[in-house]
Motif scaffolding. Sequence first.
Motif, PDB file in Angstrom:
ATOM      1  N   LEU A   1       0.928   4.330  -2.606  1.00  0.00           N
ATOM      2  CA  LEU A   1       0.687   5.671  -2.325  1.00  0.00           C
ATOM      3  C   LEU A   1       1.862   6.666  -2.535  1.00  0.00           C
TER       4      LEU A   1
ATOM      5  N   PHE B   1      -5.325  10.483   9.830  1.00  0.00           N
ATOM      6  CA  PHE B   1      -4.879   9.221   9.056  1.00  0.00           C
ATOM      7  C   PHE B   1      -4.071   9.640   7.978  1.00  0.00           C
TER       8      PHE B   1
ATOM      9  N   ASN C   1       0.822  -1.043  -0.054  1.00  0.00           N
ATOM     10  CA  ASN C   1       0.039   0.022   0.036  1.00  0.00           C
ATOM     11  C   ASN C   1       0.846   1.375   0.002  1.00  0.00           C
ATOM     12  N   ALA C   2       1.935   1.275   0.654  1.00  0.00           N
ATOM     13  CA  ALA C   2       2.939   2.547   1.023  1.00  0.00           C
ATOM     14  C   ALA C   2       3.571   2.674  -0.388  1.00  0.00           C
TER      15      ALA C   2
ATOM     16  N   THR D   1      -4.828   0.140   4.935  1.00  0.00           N
ATOM     17  CA  THR D   1      -4.716   1.082   3.940  1.00  0.00           C
ATOM     18  C   THR D   1      -3.243   1.679   3.609  1.00  0.00           C
ATOM     19  N   GLY D   2      -2.501   1.290   4.569  1.00  0.00           N
ATOM     20  CA  GLY D   2      -1.050   1.823   4.275  1.00  0.00           C
ATOM     21  C   GLY D   2      -1.092   3.112   5.032  1.00  0.00           C
ATOM     22  N   SER D   3      -2.105   3.521   5.914  1.00  0.00           N
ATOM     23  CA  SER D   3      -1.845   4.825   6.644  1.00  0.00           C
ATOM     24  C   SER D   3      -1.220   4.837   7.956  1.00  0.00           C
TER      25      SER D   3
ATOM     26  N   THR E   1      -2.366   8.975   4.630  1.00  0.00           N
ATOM     27  CA  THR E   1      -2.089   7.960   3.573  1.00  0.00           C
ATOM     28  C   THR E   1      -1.477   8.294   2.499  1.00  0.00           C
TER      29      THR E   1
END
Length: 231
Positions: A66, A199, A62-63, A143-145, A201
């Motif tokens: 993003l 959060f 996810n990171a 979510t990669g948050s 993200t």
Amino acid sequence: MNHSAREAMLGRIREALKIKAPPPGPHAGAAPHPAPRDGEFRPLLPAVGATWEEQCRQFARNAELLKAAFQVVPNTAAARAEVERIVREEQWQRLATYDHPLLREIGQDLGPTPLFTDRPYDKAELEKCEGAVTTCEALIAQTGSVLVTSRGCGGRAISILPPHHVVIARREQLLPDLLAAFALLRQKYGAHYPSMISFITGPSRTGDIERILVLGAHGPKRLTILLLEGK
């Protein structure tokens, strides 16, 4: 849009405007829909791996999507070396941080002039910092948050103003999903929630202009997350 399509669309709008809007709240005497219990949300949300390793890989994927930099490091010495590399390569002259046991080991006395946001400070001076080094409340694999709060992470502005935000997290702070994150906040703060819960993200972004992605629109242009596996 041709003339007939335009007239058809405007006709639908005119018909819709004739319908009286219902008042706020439960409509037509219907009982309010009960809030789902925690367990009822999970089937509706993206699946999360069962083990820490699976969740770590999911956070890393996810990171990357993003455009955040994510790295698992073995200990605080390795984290400090990575922060030193960033400071050196980007030639930071000022660094925003705050008093925290983990940050004392990693984020201070690196060379740039530190600005402590848990002490009285000039916001204009924070704007001059090239980077910020903070801890976090949690990382969310789903979510990669990065979850930060004003009470636990150095205030409201430190994660927003400097253009490069470096986050340090410990192994146990990696959580599977948003429900676990909210459960953590309830357990930690009870009825006294922080004034700011955020959060993060990926780096700040916008695509408002011709759908061209621009990073750093309303906050940090770069986000680096270092996850400590050990001490």
